[in-house]
Design an enzyme around this catalytic site. Structure first.
Site, short mmCIF file in Angstrom:
data_model
loop_
_atom_site.label_atom_id
_atom_site.label_comp_id
_atom_site.label_asym_id
_atom_site.label_seq_id
_atom_site.Cartn_x
_atom_site.Cartn_y
_atom_site.Cartn_z
CD GLU A 166 -17.35 169.21 -11.35
OE1 GLU A 166 -17.73 169.24 -12.52
OE2 GLU A 166 -17.95 168.60 -10.45
CD GLU A 271 -20.09 167.45 -5.20
OE1 GLU A 271 -20.15 166.54 -6.04
OE2 GLU A 271 -20.05 168.65 -5.51
O1 G3I Z 1 -35.68 166.57 -12.20
C1 G3I Z 1 -35.59 166.09 -13.55
C2 G3I Z 1 -36.81 165.26 -13.90
O2 G3I Z 1 -37.95 166.09 -13.85
C3 G3I Z 1 -36.62 164.67 -15.30
O3 G3I Z 1 -37.68 163.83 -15.59
C4 G3I Z 1 -35.32 163.86 -15.35
C5 G3I Z 1 -35.05 163.28 -16.75
O4 G3I Z 1 -33.73 163.48 -17.18
O5 G3I Z 1 -34.26 164.72 -15.01
C6 G3I Z 1 -34.35 165.25 -13.69
O6 G3I Z 1 -33.24 166.07 -13.47
C7 G3I Z 1 -32.01 165.44 -13.28
C8 G3I Z 1 -31.49 165.81 -11.90
O7 G3I Z 1 -30.19 165.32 -11.73
C9 G3I Z 1 -32.37 165.27 -10.77
O8 G3I Z 1 -32.37 163.89 -10.77
C10 G3I Z 1 -31.05 165.93 -14.35
O9 G3I Z 1 -31.44 165.44 -15.61
C11 G3I Z 1 -29.64 165.47 -14.03
O10 G3I Z 1 -28.75 166.11 -14.94
C12 G3I Z 1 -29.28 165.89 -12.63
O11 G3I Z 1 -28.01 165.40 -12.34
C13 G3I Z 1 -27.31 166.06 -11.30
C14 G3I Z 1 -25.91 166.38 -11.79
O12 G3I Z 1 -25.13 166.93 -10.74
C15 G3I Z 1 -25.94 167.42 -12.90
O13 G3I Z 1 -26.41 168.65 -12.41
C16 G3I Z 1 -27.25 165.14 -10.07
O14 G3I Z 1 -28.57 165.02 -9.52
C17 G3I Z 1 -26.31 165.74 -9.03
O15 G3I Z 1 -26.12 164.81 -7.98
C18 G3I Z 1 -24.96 166.04 -9.66
O16 G3I Z 1 -24.15 166.65 -8.69
C19 G3I Z 1 -22.81 166.96 -9.13
C20 G3I Z 1 -22.39 168.21 -8.41
O17 G3I Z 1 -23.31 169.24 -8.69
C21 G3I Z 1 -20.98 168.62 -8.81
N1 G3I Z 1 -20.04 167.53 -8.60
C22 G3I Z 1 -20.40 166.27 -9.23
C23 G3I Z 1 -21.80 165.85 -8.77
C24 G3I Z 1 -22.17 164.54 -9.36
O18 G3I Z 1 -22.26 164.66 -10.76
#
Ligand code: G3I
Length: 379
Positions: A166, A271
């Site tokens: 990105e 994805e």
């Molecule tokens: O695991 C913690 C949990 O312990 C906590 O209680 C909770 C409260 O906020 O957060 C949890 O972590 C979250 C994690 O996802 C797992 O659910 C993070 O806050 C959240 O930021 C994270 O989001 C991820 C996001 O990327 C940011 O890294 C998504 O799962 C993931 O699917 C998404 O993937 C991205 C790719 O890496 C890049 N392309 C876009 C795609 C979608 O955004």
């Protein structure tokens, strides 16, 4: 003892019936063990993304389902900088190591996600001890050391790396991230060079969302040309594929597949998921910093997807897979961003707390009509 003709006929009939049942059972068993990966084995890898909740606490049958349906795996979050390298001297390998072990147990094509991204990267990465922005040279050294350690640890085991994620800001050119601001546009060149040194055999990708967007397409094509001119090797482009029922225009997405392939790189759909909920304002894409307030109107199916919507989902997935099959000579892999609907980030993006249905397996990990529509293209 002599057996009369009648007894013989009866025994033969019984034997034939038993054989038929055994054959039917064998066919049923084979079907149970056959998944999308088998149906598409002559076309491209079929992958899924694994989050650490499923990795550490898989629901009953989850690992067997993953092994049956998929032959490629991406770690959803735990190779990201903030997870794997949260502090300068601290590395957290538990999840990533476990992910590698699971994938290798099933002979999967392993995808590393991600080496250089503006998001989910701690602030300290870009600053010195006094909190001042690092110089270009110091930040490059930090990038190299991170890539050496992470890609180096899984050298020869991760088959493809999302090297840079990105870096483009829709029609506006370079995203003004700290990587770009502090190093300049050749941060991408350096990231690919460092990745090639640390993981010489890996397939190296540039990965982004909204790749159907003509402005982004042209920018990425220019980026590939420039990298190649500078002697930097890049093997593929990841088109994330966060799509919906109405967007994007498949013809534009197709133009991007063709444009990237024309530059001599492989296309990976990295994805894939299909948003079934009303679009919040005119929001599309995967810009993780976007969010909108929850309302019931934006969450119309909290208790299940109506049959007509299941059909729409199935029809739209079939359209996408027809496109992928048409370009199977250009496409190396199609990876879903999760396995069952309950896992999907789309339940919380760009509005938190909704119930979405973007994948091929439901919340009980049963195959949905969309699964059968995708499978039917190969039967
Ligand atoms: O695991 C913690 C949990 O312990 C906590 O209680 C909770 C409260 O906020 O957060 C949890 O972590 C979250 C994690 O996802 C797992 O659910 C993070 O806050 C959240 O930021 C994270 O989001 C991820 C996001 O990327 C940011 O890294 C998504 O799962 C993931 O699917 C998404 O993937 C991205 C790719 O890496 C890049 N392309 C876009 C795609 C979608 O955004």
């Amino acid at each position: 003892m002599t057996i009369n003709r009648r007894t013989l006929l009866k025994r033969s009939a019984l034997l034939a019936a038993a054989l038929a049942t055994t054959k039917q059972n064998a066919i049923a068993k084979a079907l149970e063990q056959t998944g999308l990966k088998d149906l598409y084995k002559n076309d491209f890898y079929i992958g899924t993304a694994i989050g650490n909740a499923r990795l550490n606490n898989p629901p009953a049958g989850f690992n067997a389902l993953v092994a049956r349906e998929f032959n490629a795996m991406t770690m959803e979050n735990d190779m990201k900088w903030e997870r794997v390298h949260p502090e300068p001297e601290k590395w957290v390998w538990d999840h990533a190591d476990k992910f590698m072990a699971l994938g290798e147990q099933h002979g999967m094509y392993m995808v590393g996600h991600v080496l250089v991204w503006h998001s989910q990267t701690p602030r300290w990465v870009f600053n010195d001890d006094a909190g001042q922005p690092l110089s270009r040279e110091a930040l490059l050294a930090r990038m190299k050391s991170h890539i050496d350690t992470l890609a180096g640890r899984y050298r020869g085991r991760v088959h493809a790396w999302d090297v840079v994620n990105e870096a483009v800001d829709e029609d506006k050119g370079w995203r003004k991230s700290p990587w770009f601001n502090q190093i300049g546009p050749d941060f991408v060149d350096h990231a690919f060079r460092y990745a090639r040194e640390a993981a010489p055999e890996a397939h190296l990708l540039y990965n982004d969302y909204n790749m159907h967007n003509p402005g982004k397409r042209e920018f990425v094509v220019d980026m590939i040309k420039r990298l190649k001119k500078n002697g930097v090797s890049i093997d593929g482009v990841g088109m994330q594929g966060h799509v919906g029922l109405e967007y994007p225009d498949i013809a534009e997405f197709e133009k991007s597949i063709e444009a990237f392939a024309a530059e001599g790189v492989a296309v990976h759909i990295t994805e894939l998921d299909l948003d079934m909920l009303p679009v919040a304002w005119d929001h599309i894409g995967a810009e993780i910093s976007d969010s909108f307030e929850y309302s019931d109107e934006l969450n119309p199916y909290p208790n299940g997807l109506p049959a007509d919507m299941e059909e729409k989902l199935a029809a739209r997935y079939a359209e996408w897979f027809k496109l992928f099959l048409k370009h199977r000579d250009k496409i190396a892999r199609v990876t879903f961003w999760g396995t069952g609907d309950s896992e999907s980030w789309k339940n919380d993006f760009p509005v938190t707390g909704r119930t979405n249905y973007p994948l091929l397996f439901d919340r009980d990990y049963q195959r949905k009509p969309a699964y059968h529509a995708v499978a039917a293209l190969k039967k």
